[in-house]
Design an enzyme around this catalytic site. Sequence first.
Site, PDB file in Angstrom:
ATOM      1  N   TYR A  33       0.833  -1.199   0.000  1.00  0.00           N
ATOM      2  CA  TYR A  33       0.000   0.000   0.000  1.00  0.00           C
ATOM      3  C   TYR A  33       0.865   1.245   0.000  1.00  0.00           C
ATOM      4  O   TYR A  33       2.064   1.193   0.253  1.00  0.00           O
ATOM      5  CB  TYR A  33      -0.959  -0.005   1.199  1.00  0.00           C
ATOM      6  CG  TYR A  33      -0.356   0.374   2.528  1.00  0.00           C
ATOM      7  CD1 TYR A  33      -0.615   1.623   3.101  1.00  0.00           C
ATOM      8  CD2 TYR A  33       0.465  -0.504   3.236  1.00  0.00           C
ATOM      9  CE1 TYR A  33      -0.076   1.975   4.333  1.00  0.00           C
ATOM     10  CE2 TYR A  33       1.003  -0.164   4.465  1.00  0.00           C
ATOM     11  CZ  TYR A  33       0.731   1.084   5.005  1.00  0.00           C
ATOM     12  OH  TYR A  33       1.274   1.430   6.222  1.00  0.00           O
ATOM     13  N   LYS A 147       6.556  -1.950   1.808  1.00  0.00           N
ATOM     14  CA  LYS A 147       5.383  -1.363   2.475  1.00  0.00           C
ATOM     15  C   LYS A 147       4.178  -2.295   2.284  1.00  0.00           C
ATOM     16  O   LYS A 147       3.296  -2.052   1.442  1.00  0.00           O
ATOM     17  CB  LYS A 147       5.096   0.043   1.944  1.00  0.00           C
ATOM     18  CG  LYS A 147       4.154   0.845   2.846  1.00  0.00           C
ATOM     19  CD  LYS A 147       4.088   2.291   2.394  1.00  0.00           C
ATOM     20  CE  LYS A 147       3.106   3.111   3.214  1.00  0.00           C
ATOM     21  NZ  LYS A 147       3.568   3.318   4.593  1.00  0.00           N
ATOM     22  N   GLU A 180      11.945   2.310  14.333  1.00  0.00           N
ATOM     23  CA  GLU A 180      11.069   3.392  13.891  1.00  0.00           C
ATOM     24  C   GLU A 180       9.804   3.384  14.728  1.00  0.00           C
ATOM     25  O   GLU A 180       9.638   2.548  15.622  1.00  0.00           O
ATOM     26  CB  GLU A 180      10.732   3.243  12.405  1.00  0.00           C
ATOM     27  CG  GLU A 180      10.146   1.900  12.027  1.00  0.00           C
ATOM     28  CD  GLU A 180      10.125   1.683  10.512  1.00  0.00           C
ATOM     29  OE1 GLU A 180      10.102   2.670   9.755  1.00  0.00           O
ATOM     30  OE2 GLU A 180      10.107   0.509  10.099  1.00  0.00           O
ATOM     31  N   LEU A 205      11.181   1.228   7.073  1.00  0.00           N
ATOM     32  CA  LEU A 205      10.551   1.675   5.842  1.00  0.00           C
ATOM     33  C   LEU A 205      11.327   2.870   5.284  1.00  0.00           C
ATOM     34  O   LEU A 205      11.729   3.761   6.039  1.00  0.00           O
ATOM     35  CB  LEU A 205       9.103   2.083   6.116  1.00  0.00           C
ATOM     36  CG  LEU A 205       8.317   2.524   4.882  1.00  0.00           C
ATOM     37  CD1 LEU A 205       8.083   1.341   3.945  1.00  0.00           C
ATOM     38  CD2 LEU A 205       6.995   3.147   5.280  1.00  0.00           C
TER      39      LEU A 205
END
Length: 285
Positions: A33, A147, A180, A205
Amino acid sequence: MSRIVYVNGEYLPEEEAKISVFDRGFLMADGVYEVTSVLEGRLVDFAGHMARLKRSLAELDMAMPVTDAELEAIHRRMVADNGIEEGLVYMQITRGAADRDFAYPEGATPSLVLFTQKKALIDSAAAKAGLRVATLPDLRWKRRDIKTVQLLAPSMAKMAAKAQGKDDAWMVDEDGFVTEGSSNNAYIVTKAGTIVTRHLSNDILHGITRKAVLSFAREAQMKVEERPFTVAEAQDAAEAFITSASSFVTPVVEIDGTALGDGAPGPVARRLREIYVAESRKAAV
């Protein structure tokens, strides 16, 4: 009036939108996505999001269901049909519907879904007050650079942080370094004024907003180091912040109960947010 969503070539009221129960996105989280922010009815960092989308698809040996021009046109129509002046466009591509099997199906047609969310991106309460984060073990798989739609681990982390009365989670690897946030990239600013964020690898990411913000920081003569940092180093930092398409640059004012600086959003985060918003308004398409 309900939202208009896009499902495999059709623009439909959300109540009428349907995907097969055999879609591999539902059965296997076999999909990717992207989220593109919208300012003043225009798309922010759209080219970057499309480049990352293609990379994610290639890493999973998944086909692009439409051309680049068609995908941009779909995004624009979604913004127009839903009256999005400020908000987000979510897009998901799965491998499509097929009988359940761990092996990739041959000849499956990819599924393409888009929907929008209206959201106040600039006048953000979180940006004004700053976020309080809790650190939690990073339970995700080893290809966080793709992702994908498999978001259960970060959802669990966010809920665990909320159970502690915090706003979000920062995830920590087995060596004690922050990877993250649950849905964002994480940064600290040292007392010497250096911006520190983890370097790109399969561990995080490759944020599109991250790339833009670091570029703006360097243009503004701010010192940037891309390297891991520990929770202890973060708690001792002058300030901290996160970046994402849905939050731009948002200050972090507390980590595991330890206030950073004077407990208020710091000057570096505030300045980078100002720059990012200004530059995004100019460059949006």
